[in-house]
Design an enzyme around this catalytic site. Structure first.
Site, PDB file in Angstrom:
ATOM      1  CB  SER A 269      -3.780  67.627 -16.405  1.00 15.98           C
ATOM      2  OG  SER A 269      -2.722  66.955 -17.065  1.00 15.98           O
TER       3      SER A 269
ATOM      4  CB  SER B 279      -1.760  68.030 -19.846  1.00 16.66           C
ATOM      5  OG  SER B 279      -3.108  67.658 -19.975  1.00 16.66           O
TER       6      SER B 279
ATOM      7  CE  LYS C 181       0.238  65.946 -14.928  1.00 11.40           C
ATOM      8  NZ  LYS C 181      -0.150  66.293 -16.321  1.00 11.40           N
TER       9      LYS C 181
END
Length: 485
Positions: free
Chosen positions: A159, A183, A84
């Site tokens: 996220s 997340s 990520k």
């Protein structure tokens, strides 16, 4: 053999370790798939194709040396994944999902990337995140939003939303995420994946700068418990992981457990919410599966202190207040980031310390309540995956994304997030492990509509137990779908 992208990480690892597939062949297959699908999915922000092929060729050379008596191959030899875009990867820009930061390549790998690349994994690039990882959706001002592979009009969560979308769409076999308030678990649930948040301190590559409450930890997003266990074997140092490891440890089924099922949330007083029918259906399905497996599921009443929302928000947003952003670039932040940054900068150190002190007491009280049961069960999410733009109020029907202006109210955005995922953040505060497992589809038949999951919260050190239980639930669902096999 099935298509390469249909193989789980464990199967792919075996094919690479035995020479049935070459690392170059695998990398090129996934890169081609990313090239075909990512323009509509928005999972990847950056694709590092050239470096990935170079790394794959080096892995193939290591395989040849091994056949001639060379060193053992690493655990994840040649297995592709993606990081990520909050994680530093050497030579690649880390955007943090923000247009307010300089675009400079990272000088070296961060701890998470170093750990997994050191285990032999090959990075294909960086995946979409919300600005600074602050939200439960992966939309920002610098790249197209990450979309849900099960319905492109819906969000993949956040996220770690880009990573979850990539795994669910078969752009990578599995991926690491990081979880500071849900997340990993939120996007895993939205995309029908298994997502494991390890307990605090187990994975050394997870914590982030400015995380005074030690909320953030890294963990796997995967399509199966076995794939998640394989990544855990790579993430957790050998002296700390179970004696036989996580993957080998899955061979043992969990003993009968006392599980407390609850809809109680520490957000209820600040943001009263009613779980959607689909969330309740998922919980009911989870209870049914767990009971059929021989576990006792009991109603659990859990009392949370109503000061939690303010204290958590103070701790969660403290880091964004100290981010180094030039004053003239503040306007490039999203309204939510800008609002919480301003509030964080206006808080005194004493106010932050007061919040941290409260969260320590909250942890003590909550863990004591959870100890009445072996595990605590909740729905993973209170709502089905939300439409892209729903949280921010943009919801574009067409035209360019993102637009020059980002309408919507930051406090309304935050309220929506807390109502969407009301059972996530307290697990981070308490430092406990938790897993989300898909158990239900909203459509008329399995695999149709939207996936919905359950969350199981364990005691410290129960990561292997959670994975074993997830594996048990997977097998039960497989038998239900294929009763004659």
């Amino acid at each position: 053999m099935a298509d390469i992208h249909d193989l789980g990480a464990v199967e792919l690892r075996k094919a690479l370790a035995t020479g049935q597939l070459s690392a170059t062949e695998v990398a090129e297959h996934f890169l081609a798939r990313i090239g075909r699908l990512n323009h509509t999915l928005g999972a990847f922000v950056t694709v590092t194709a050239e470096q990935a092929v170079l790394d794959a060729r080096a892995a193939d050379a290591a395989y040849v040396r091994r056949r001639s008596g060379g060193p053992e191959l690493p655990l994840l030899h040649g297995v592709p994944l993606a990081f990520k875009d909050l994680t530093d990867v050497a030579g690649v820009v880390t955007t943090h999902g923000s247009g307010a930061l300089d675009r400079k390549p990272a000088p070296e790998d961060g701890a998470l990337a170093a750990t997994l690349k050191g285990a032999g994994a090959i990075s294909l690039g960086k995946t979409q995140v919300p600005e600074f990882g602050l939200t439960a959706y992966s939309e920002n001002r610098i790249a197209p939003p990450s979309r849900n592979p099960h319905a492109l009009s819906r969000s993949s969560g956040g996220s770690s939303g880009g990573s979850a979308a990539a795994v669910a769409a078969g752009l990578v076999p599995f991926a690491p995420g990081s979880d500071g308030g849900g997340s990993i678990r939120i996007p895993a649930a939205a995309c029908g994946l298994l997502g494991l948040k390890p307990g605090r301190g187990l994975v050394p590559a997870g914590e982030s700068v400015g995380d005074a409450a030690r909320l953030v930890v890294a963990g796997p997003l995967a399509r199966s418990a076995a794939d998640a266990a394989l990544m855990m074997d790579a993430l957790v140092p050998q002296g700390i992981r179970p004696e036989r490891g996580y993957l080998a440890g899955l061979e043992e089924a969990p003993v009968a457990l006392r599980i407390g099922a609850s809809l109680d949330s520490p957000w209820s007083t600040a943001f009263p919410f009613a779980p959607e029918r689909e969330a309740l259906d998922a919980l009911a399905k989870g209870i049914e599966l767990l009971t059929e497996a021989g576990h006792s599921v009991l109603d659990a009443e859990i009392r949370y202190d109503n000061r939690y929302p303010e204290a958590f928000t103070t701790a969660w947003t403290a880091g964004v207040g100290s981010a180094r952003i030039l004053p003239q670039r503040e306007a490039l932040l999203t309204p939510l980031t800008r609002t919480f940054r301003r509030r964080a900068q206006q808080r005194s150190a004493g106010k932050v310390n007061e919040a941290l002190g409260f969260l320590r007491q909250f942890t003590h009280d909550t863990v004591a309540q959870y100890a009445q049961w072996d595990l605590v069960l909740t729905p993973s999410l209170a709502q089905t995956p939300r439409p892209v733009g729903w949280f921010t109020g943009t919801m574009p029907g067409g035209g360019q994304w993102p637009g020059p202006d980002w309408p919507g109210d930051a406090d309304d955005d935050y309220r929506k997030q807390c109502e969407f995922a009301p059972w996530s953040s307290m697990v981070n505060v308490c430092g406990l492990p938790a897993i989300t497992v898909p158990v239900h589809w909203t459509g008329p038949t399995p695999g149709t509509g939207f996936p919905m999951g359950i969350q199981l919260i364990g005691s410290p050190g129960s990561e292997l137990l959670l994975l074993r239980l997830a594996r048990q639930l997977e097998r039960q669902q497989e038998r239900a779908f294929h009763p004659a096999e």
